[in-house]
Design a protein around this motif. Structure first.
Motif, mmCIF file in Angstrom:
data_model
loop_
_atom_site.group_PDB
_atom_site.id
_atom_site.type_symbol
_atom_site.label_atom_id
_atom_site.label_comp_id
_atom_site.label_asym_id
_atom_site.label_seq_id
_atom_site.Cartn_x
_atom_site.Cartn_y
_atom_site.Cartn_z
ATOM 1 N N ALA A 115 63.292 3.407 -5.690
ATOM 2 C CA ALA A 115 62.004 3.449 -5.003
ATOM 3 C C ALA A 115 61.675 4.864 -4.550
ATOM 4 C CB ALA A 115 62.029 2.490 -3.806
ATOM 5 N N GLY A 116 62.652 5.555 -3.966
ATOM 6 C CA GLY A 116 62.400 6.932 -3.544
ATOM 7 C C GLY A 116 62.056 7.835 -4.715
ATOM 8 N N VAL A 144 58.445 7.083 -5.969
ATOM 9 C CA VAL A 144 57.355 7.646 -5.140
ATOM 10 C C VAL A 144 57.185 9.129 -5.408
ATOM 11 C CG1 VAL A 144 56.650 8.134 -2.771
ATOM 12 C CG2 VAL A 144 57.577 5.885 -3.360
ATOM 13 N N VAL A 145 58.293 9.872 -5.440
ATOM 14 C CA VAL A 145 58.208 11.309 -5.688
ATOM 15 C C VAL A 145 57.687 11.589 -7.103
ATOM 16 C CG1 VAL A 145 59.517 13.459 -5.840
ATOM 17 C CG2 VAL A 145 60.022 11.805 -4.037
ATOM 18 N N ALA A 174 55.753 9.676 -8.945
ATOM 19 C CA ALA A 174 54.329 9.355 -9.021
ATOM 20 C C ALA A 174 53.480 10.492 -8.456
ATOM 21 C CB ALA A 174 54.042 8.051 -8.279
ATOM 22 N N GLY A 175 53.888 11.024 -7.305
ATOM 23 C CA GLY A 175 53.136 12.147 -6.733
ATOM 24 C C GLY A 175 53.150 13.372 -7.635
#
Length: 396
Positions: free
Chosen positions: A43-44, A47-48, A50-51
């Motif tokens: 998950a971490g 998120v990174v 995707a950004g």
């Protein structure tokens, strides 16, 4: 397509691409390692990644380094805790490397990003091997095996950028060739205009000037002329001066189309009275019937109407000398209608006078305004010209 809609489409594409990249990671993780720690690391990382993928177009080198560093930390941290990551975790890195090759035109920045990524991966492998025992999962050369195809992804992006640059260069060459062709056509047209201007000046302007000089000389000795010739000479001199001014403007425009400041005003219905006075001074009679507000009509429409009336009066003087003429101008919000009728000639006209280009010119002018022109003999030996033009094509 406007800029806002294009930007929305780009954002929509990027969000769809991120979903397509991260979804396989989530689908493959249960079969790789279903533990809570593995899911938290995924998950971490997601998120990174995707950004970073959202800004990869503007900052391809930075996005690539961020994804490499985050992936390395995720893999090393998971290996240290005895958890495996899915081999599909490299998908975001593949997209970032493709954008690096496709969108980054700075070679030094690309080299720095590549060296930085390799350094981060080597440090991660070293930490991974130094942090555990032989029985634990360390990653090792299987990580290098997964990362080995990544340079090919960058090469595909670089090939895309090269092909795009070649396509843009070809379009630029085509545009340059088109501009050069247009420039040569304009130069050829300018040379032809200069040749026509020289011919008109030599053939027409000199003869017209000589005609005006003779007319003015006759006017100076009008006391020696019979009474019936006074009006004829005055009309001849006035028509010669008006035609000479318009001819000078035409020659000036042919020589330099951009030199329009010194031209005389474009004739319109405001000069209709002077035009009729010239015709009357030449011995003609005109019955004028105006049922329209001529001053408020658009200038293009006034110019075409003026030229139609001028040519019709000229033809009447040439082919039907002494004939009575009826001029009717009618207009409303939808159309303008001109009618010039000359009745039977009082004297024989000039044989062979004219080449028919006057009627052609009138028809072309009226057609350009989206109107209709009718020019035909009447049943009593006269001639009738009718021009009907809509207001909608005249800027109304």
């Amino acid at each position: 397509m406007d800029a806002d809609r294009l930007q929305l489409r780009v954002w929509g594409f990027d969000l769809g691409l991120i979903a397509m990249v991260l979804l396989p990671l989530a689908l493959s993780q249960p079969s790789t390692d279903p533990s809570f720690t593995a899911w938290a690391l995924l998950a971490g990382y997601g998120v990174v990644a995707a950004g970073a993928l959202l800004v990869r177009r503007r900052l391809p080198a930075t996005a690539t380094l961020v994804i490499v560093a985050t992936l390395t930390v995720t893999v090393v941290a998971g290996a240290a805790a005895g958890h495996r990551s899915s081999p599909l975790d490299v998908l975001p890195l593949g997209v970032a490397l493709y954008s690096l090759g496709s969108d980054c035109g700075d070679t030094r920045r690309t080299v720095r990003a590549a060296l930085g990524g390799i350094t981060v991966v080597l440090i991660g492998l070293w930490v991974n091997h130094s942090a555990g025992t032989e029985s634990e999962y360390h990653g090792g050369f299987d990580v290098l095996a997964v990362l080995a195809p990544m340079p090919l992804v960058w090469a595909m992006g670089y090939a895309t950028r090269t092909r795009r640059a070649l396509h843009d260069a070809a379009e630029q060459r085509a545009a340059d060739a088109t501009r050069e062709q247009h420039l040569r056509a304009e130069q050829a047209a300018q040379q032809e205009r200069l040749r026509i201007a020289r011919e008109m000046h030599d053939v027409v302007a000199h003869s017209l000037t000589l005609l005006v000089i003779h007319a003015e000389a006759l006017r100076a000795r009008r006391d020696e002329l019979p009474g019936w010739a006074h009006a004829q000479v005055d009309g001849l001199a006035a028509a010669g001066r008006q035609t000479g001014g318009e001819l000078r403007d035409l020659l000036r425009m042919l020589r330099d189309p951009s030199d329009l400041d010194s031209l005389q005003p474009i004739p319109g219905f405001g000069e209709l009275g002077a035009l009729l006075d010239i015709h009357r001074a030449a011995g003609g009679t005109v019955d004028v019937r105006i049922r329209a507000e001529l001053d408020v009509l658009p200038r293009p429409l006034q110019l075409v109407g003026y030229r139609v009336i001028q040519e019709s009066l000229t033809n009447a003087r040439r082919h039907a000398p002494g004939a009575a003429i009826r001029l009717t101008v009618e207009g409303d919000r939808d159309r303008l209608r001109l009618e010039v009728v000359n009745f039977r000639a009082a004297h024989p006209g000039t044989r062979g006078a004219g080449t028919g280009l006057g009627l052609v010119s009138m028809r072309e002018r009226v057609d350009a305004m989206g109107g209709e022109l009718t020019a035909e003999p009447t049943g009593d030996g006269g001639f009738r010209v009718v021009a009907t033009m809509p207001m909608e094509n005249a800027g109304v």
